[in-house]
Design a protein around this motif. Structure first.
Motif, PDB file in Angstrom:
ATOM      1  N   LEU A  31       0.830  -1.200   0.000  1.00  0.00           N
ATOM      2  CA  LEU A  31       0.000   0.000   0.000  1.00  0.00           C
ATOM      3  C   LEU A  31       0.867   1.252   0.000  1.00  0.00           C
ATOM      4  N   ASN A  32       1.975   1.207   0.727  1.00  0.00           N
ATOM      5  CA  ASN A  32       2.883   2.356   0.761  1.00  0.00           C
ATOM      6  C   ASN A  32       3.498   2.616  -0.615  1.00  0.00           C
ATOM      7  N   LYS A  33       3.780   1.550  -1.368  1.00  0.00           N
ATOM      8  CA  LYS A  33       4.324   1.727  -2.718  1.00  0.00           C
ATOM      9  C   LYS A  33       3.335   2.454  -3.617  1.00  0.00           C
ATOM     10  N   VAL A  34       2.049   2.142  -3.436  1.00  0.00           N
ATOM     11  CA  VAL A  34       1.021   2.814  -4.241  1.00  0.00           C
ATOM     12  C   VAL A  34       0.890   4.270  -3.811  1.00  0.00           C
ATOM     13  N   LEU A  35       0.855   4.505  -2.498  1.00  0.00           N
ATOM     14  CA  LEU A  35       0.673   5.866  -1.987  1.00  0.00           C
ATOM     15  C   LEU A  35       1.855   6.766  -2.323  1.00  0.00           C
ATOM     16  N   TRP A  95       9.524 -13.020   6.464  1.00  0.00           N
ATOM     17  CA  TRP A  95       9.735 -11.575   6.589  1.00  0.00           C
ATOM     18  C   TRP A  95      11.226 -11.279   6.541  1.00  0.00           C
ATOM     19  N   THR A  96      11.669 -10.529   5.545  1.00  0.00           N
ATOM     20  CA  THR A  96      13.088 -10.299   5.317  1.00  0.00           C
ATOM     21  C   THR A  96      13.579  -9.046   6.038  1.00  0.00           C
ATOM     22  N   VAL A  97      14.892  -8.910   6.083  1.00  0.00           N
ATOM     23  CA  VAL A  97      15.508  -7.736   6.705  1.00  0.00           C
ATOM     24  C   VAL A  97      15.159  -6.474   5.919  1.00  0.00           C
ATOM     25  N   VAL A  98      15.110  -6.586   4.598  1.00  0.00           N
ATOM     26  CA  VAL A  98      14.764  -5.441   3.755  1.00  0.00           C
ATOM     27  C   VAL A  98      13.339  -4.980   4.037  1.00  0.00           C
ATOM     28  N   GLN A  99      12.420  -5.931   4.158  1.00  0.00           N
ATOM     29  CA  GLN A  99      11.034  -5.585   4.467  1.00  0.00           C
ATOM     30  C   GLN A  99      10.923  -4.940   5.845  1.00  0.00           C
ATOM     31  N   GLU A 100      11.683  -5.456   6.802  1.00  0.00           N
ATOM     32  CA  GLU A 100      11.664  -4.891   8.144  1.00  0.00           C
ATOM     33  C   GLU A 100      12.178  -3.452   8.126  1.00  0.00           C
ATOM     34  N   ARG A 101      13.213  -3.199   7.337  1.00  0.00           N
ATOM     35  CA  ARG A 101      13.749  -1.848   7.226  1.00  0.00           C
ATOM     36  C   ARG A 101      12.726  -0.901   6.591  1.00  0.00           C
ATOM     37  N   GLN A 102      12.040  -1.390   5.568  1.00  0.00           N
ATOM     38  CA  GLN A 102      11.011  -0.569   4.918  1.00  0.00           C
ATOM     39  C   GLN A 102       9.860  -0.289   5.875  1.00  0.00           C
ATOM     40  N   PHE A 103       9.454  -1.312   6.618  1.00  0.00           N
ATOM     41  CA  PHE A 103       8.363  -1.156   7.584  1.00  0.00           C
ATOM     42  C   PHE A 103       8.746  -0.168   8.679  1.00  0.00           C
ATOM     43  N   GLU A 104       9.973  -0.248   9.148  1.00  0.00           N
ATOM     44  CA  GLU A 104      10.435   0.683  10.170  1.00  0.00           C
ATOM     45  C   GLU A 104      10.484   2.114   9.626  1.00  0.00           C
ATOM     46  N   GLY A 105      10.856   2.265   8.359  1.00  0.00           N
ATOM     47  CA  GLY A 105      10.863   3.589   7.749  1.00  0.00           C
ATOM     48  C   GLY A 105       9.467   4.187   7.671  1.00  0.00           C
ATOM     49  N   ILE A 106       8.472   3.360   7.355  1.00  0.00           N
ATOM     50  CA  ILE A 106       7.088   3.837   7.311  1.00  0.00           C
ATOM     51  C   ILE A 106       6.629   4.272   8.699  1.00  0.00           C
ATOM     52  N   CYS A 107       6.929   3.463   9.713  1.00  0.00           N
ATOM     53  CA  CYS A 107       6.548   3.819  11.085  1.00  0.00           C
ATOM     54  C   CYS A 107       7.240   5.104  11.528  1.00  0.00           C
ATOM     55  N   THR A 108       8.492   5.276  11.121  1.00  0.00           N
ATOM     56  CA  THR A 108       9.222   6.498  11.465  1.00  0.00           C
ATOM     57  C   THR A 108       8.562   7.715  10.832  1.00  0.00           C
ATOM     58  N   ARG A 109       8.121   7.584   9.587  1.00  0.00           N
ATOM     59  CA  ARG A 109       7.463   8.709   8.915  1.00  0.00           C
ATOM     60  C   ARG A 109       6.120   9.028   9.572  1.00  0.00           C
ATOM     61  N   LEU A 110       5.410   8.008  10.030  1.00  0.00           N
ATOM     62  CA  LEU A 110       4.150   8.248  10.740  1.00  0.00           C
ATOM     63  C   LEU A 110       4.392   9.021  12.035  1.00  0.00           C
ATOM     64  N   LEU A 111       5.448   8.652  12.747  1.00  0.00           N
ATOM     65  CA  LEU A 111       5.787   9.382  13.966  1.00  0.00           C
ATOM     66  C   LEU A 111       6.229  10.808  13.648  1.00  0.00           C
ATOM     67  N   VAL A 169      -0.927  13.033  -0.476  1.00  0.00           N
ATOM     68  CA  VAL A 169       0.146  13.654   0.301  1.00  0.00           C
ATOM     69  C   VAL A 169       1.418  12.802   0.346  1.00  0.00           C
ATOM     70  N   PRO A 170       1.347  11.475   0.612  1.00  0.00           N
ATOM     71  CA  PRO A 170       2.591  10.690   0.632  1.00  0.00           C
ATOM     72  C   PRO A 170       3.371  10.771  -0.678  1.00  0.00           C
ATOM     73  N   GLY A 171       2.673  10.708  -1.805  1.00  0.00           N
ATOM     74  CA  GLY A 171       3.352  10.808  -3.090  1.00  0.00           C
ATOM     75  C   GLY A 171       3.904  12.196  -3.333  1.00  0.00           C
ATOM     76  N   LEU A 172       3.146  13.222  -2.951  1.00  0.00           N
ATOM     77  CA  LEU A 172       3.630  14.592  -3.091  1.00  0.00           C
ATOM     78  C   LEU A 172       4.882  14.809  -2.248  1.00  0.00           C
ATOM     79  N   ARG A 173       4.900  14.233  -1.054  1.00  0.00           N
ATOM     80  CA  ARG A 173       6.079  14.355  -0.189  1.00  0.00           C
ATOM     81  C   ARG A 173       7.263  13.584  -0.756  1.00  0.00           C
TER      82      ARG A 173
END
Length: 206
Positions: A31-35, A95-111, A169-173
């Protein structure tokens, strides 16, 4: 770099958010890739889906209470189904390390988004305490503009435009468009505040 290291509170908030969203992480990544418009046609798909939903609402003309209730039902169903299906369809071992890094990046952006909202609120509080006249001018101007826009547009159309903007907004950012726009707005606000201060100082000297 010490500035890039999160504080203890930020790290605990990040880990808490990751735990809360763990059941949705397999859905959040695509979903993040689409947004964030990883493909050029993703914005058109997003706007098309939103347009279809609002066209159905416009055609059926449900009451506000009915619309909110149906939205609540959909959210409750998704809140139950998504984690349940994810636990059956996806294994934690996959669940791979790359996916975990991407997921953590999304959570960081939400914060970070939460932090931005808090900073805006704090900035308004400081402006109100330090420069109450400027605060009154800014807030009255913003509310009058909103009232004027609301008088020109239908409620459903206004809601549609707001939802489209929030979804984009996510895509604009991601593509730097939002930063450029906010920078121009901030520069304009600073110019207005400086002009107001100069005018008030001239009045005092006279």
């Amino acid at each position: 770099d010490e500035k890039s290291q999160p504080s203890g509170d930020q790290e605990s908030d990040l880990q808490r958010l990751k735990r809360d969203l763990e059941g949705y992480r397999e859905v959040i990544l695509p979903l993040n890739k689409v947004l964030e418009w990883e493909q050029s046609h993703y914005p058109a798909i997003l706007v098309g889906i939103i347009t279809l939903v609002f066209a159905i609402i416009w055609y059926l003309e449900p009451s506000v209470l009915t619309t909110v209730s149906l939205l609540g039902v959909i959210l409750c169903i998704m809140d139950f189904i998504v984690p349940t299906l994810s636990s059956y369809m996806f294994s934690s071992a996959e669940w791979t390390v790359v996916q975990e890094r991407q997921f953590e990046g999304i959570c960081t952006r939400l914060l970070n988004a939460k932090t931005h909202v808090i900073n805006v609120r704090n900035a308004l509080v400081i402006l109100k305490n330090d420069k109450p006249k400027v605060y009154l001018l800014v807030m009255m101007g913003a509310f009058l503009v909103l009232a004027w826009v609301g008088s020109l547009l239908d409620n459903l159309l206004l809601t549609y435009l707001l939802v489209v903007f929030l979804v984009l907004v996510p895509g604009l950012r991601k593509h730097g468009i939002l930063q450029k726009l906010t920078g121009q707005i901030s520069e304009l606000m600073n110019k207005l505040i400086k002009k107001k201060e100069k005018a008030s100082s001239k009045t005092k000297t006279n």
